[in-house]
Design a protein around this motif. Structure first.
Motif, PDB file in Angstrom:
ATOM      1  N   VAL A 105       0.879  -1.325   0.038  1.00  0.00           N
ATOM      2  CA  VAL A 105       0.060  -0.149  -0.201  1.00  0.00           C
ATOM      3  C   VAL A 105       0.987   1.190  -0.191  1.00  0.00           C
ATOM      4  O   VAL A 105       2.277   1.136   0.433  1.00  0.00           O
ATOM      5  N   ASN A 106       0.275   2.298  -0.140  1.00  0.00           N
ATOM      6  CA  ASN A 106       0.974   3.779  -0.049  1.00  0.00           C
ATOM      7  C   ASN A 106       0.489   4.332   1.097  1.00  0.00           C
ATOM      8  O   ASN A 106      -0.633   4.359   1.618  1.00  0.00           O
ATOM      9  N   PHE A 107       1.465   5.017   1.806  1.00  0.00           N
ATOM     10  CA  PHE A 107       1.040   5.928   2.866  1.00  0.00           C
ATOM     11  C   PHE A 107       1.127   7.372   2.734  1.00  0.00           C
ATOM     12  O   PHE A 107       1.950   7.838   1.980  1.00  0.00           O
ATOM     13  N   SER A 108       0.332   8.117   3.479  1.00  0.00           N
ATOM     14  CA  SER A 108       0.250   9.540   3.414  1.00  0.00           C
ATOM     15  C   SER A 108       1.269  10.064   4.367  1.00  0.00           C
ATOM     16  O   SER A 108       2.268   9.191   4.721  1.00  0.00           O
ATOM     17  N   ASP A 109       1.790  11.350   4.312  1.00  0.00           N
ATOM     18  CA  ASP A 109       2.581  11.886   5.215  1.00  0.00           C
ATOM     19  C   ASP A 109       2.303  11.399   6.448  1.00  0.00           C
ATOM     20  O   ASP A 109       1.290  11.191   7.126  1.00  0.00           O
ATOM     21  N   THR A 110       3.401  11.402   7.370  1.00  0.00           N
ATOM     22  CA  THR A 110       3.156  10.821   8.822  1.00  0.00           C
ATOM     23  C   THR A 110       2.492  11.951   9.613  1.00  0.00           C
ATOM     24  O   THR A 110       2.454  13.078   9.609  1.00  0.00           O
TER      25      THR A 110
END
Ligand code: ARG
Length: 244
Positions: free
Chosen positions: A100-105
């Motif tokens: 998956v891709n993650f958003s900014d922390t």
């Protein structure tokens, strides 16, 4: 005349419902056993993550429907399109980034050890866990971390509440859990204490399907806006997540 009006009314109703069907609805997955990020209060799913996704959805102009499922079911549900987004205090690990891709922390946490306050187990660090029976929650980063330590008798629970209950009834010597829920549990139960560890920092982020890059960008932009306009800071304060 009346008939024409009625027909017009019907057409309008049809158009409206078609429109609202067209308005994109996002299915947001979480696992509401993770206070203060997501938990149940009087039957409602509340918490920092819920407020955050609510603010984000206002900015990106999409409606969100929250689905509360088991933590280890979240990623499969995202892949099979039952969910469009996951917000669940989820750590952006390299392993998960393969799928998956993650958003900014949006938050930094770390694993901690929860013990019974009267325990004579002498557990002070992760190095003391071999030979002990340790409760973790299925699929959490704590599960991965403890499973890597040789000689630990690991018991996997389906949810955070079950793991803490097993600890309180001495079925396990310790539970390894993320810092914020761990401290919450300890502050609500006098019989529990939390030990800080030198475990690596974990970055919480929102997860998306690999192909949904546009949605990811929109959410990152919204996150940036919320960090700049003070709303994000306000939410951290609301849930006591500001660290000195
Ligand atoms: N941060 C840990 C992980 O990503 C635990 C998250 C648990 N979240 C929850 N909503 N139950 O594995």
């Amino acid at each position: 005349m009346k008939k024409i009006l009625l027909k017009l009314l019907l057409i309008f109703t049809f158009m409206f419902s078609a429109l609202s069907f067209g308005a994109e609805k996002l299915f947001v997955g979480t696992n509401a056993e993770f206070e203060p990020f997501e938990y149940l209060k009087d039957g409602a799913i509340v918490g920092f993550d819920m407020d955050l996704i609510n603010e984000i959805s206002k900015i990106i102009g999409k409606e969100c429907e929250i689905k509360n499922i088991a933590f280890d079911g979240l990623l499969p549900a995202l892949q099979s399109k039952k969910l469009d987004i996951i917000i669940a205090g989820m750590t952006a690990t390299d392993e998960r980034k393969k799928f998956v891709n993650f958003s900014d922390t949006y938050y930094l946490a770390q694993q901690m050890i929860v013990l019974n306050s009267d325990a004579k187990t002498n557990i002070k660090t992760f190095d003391d866990l071999p030979g002990k029976s340790v409760g973790v929650i299925l699929g959490y980063t704590g599960d991965v971390a403890v499973s890597e330590i040789k000689g630990v008798n690991v018991t996997r629970f389906n949810g955070t509440g079950a793991a803490i209950m097993a600890l309180k009834s001495q079925k396990v010597d310790a539970v390894v859990l993320d810092s914020e829920p761990a401290t919450q549990y300890a502050s609500q139960n006098k019989e529990l204490v939390v030990i800080e560890t030198d475990a690596a920092k974990e970055e919480y982020a929102i997860a998306f399907r690999k192909e949904d890059t546009q949605l990811l960008e929109e959410v990152n932009k919204a996150l940036k806006i919320l960090k700049e306009n003070g709303k994000y800071q306000e939410l951290l304060k609301k849930y006591n997540l500001i660290k000195e």
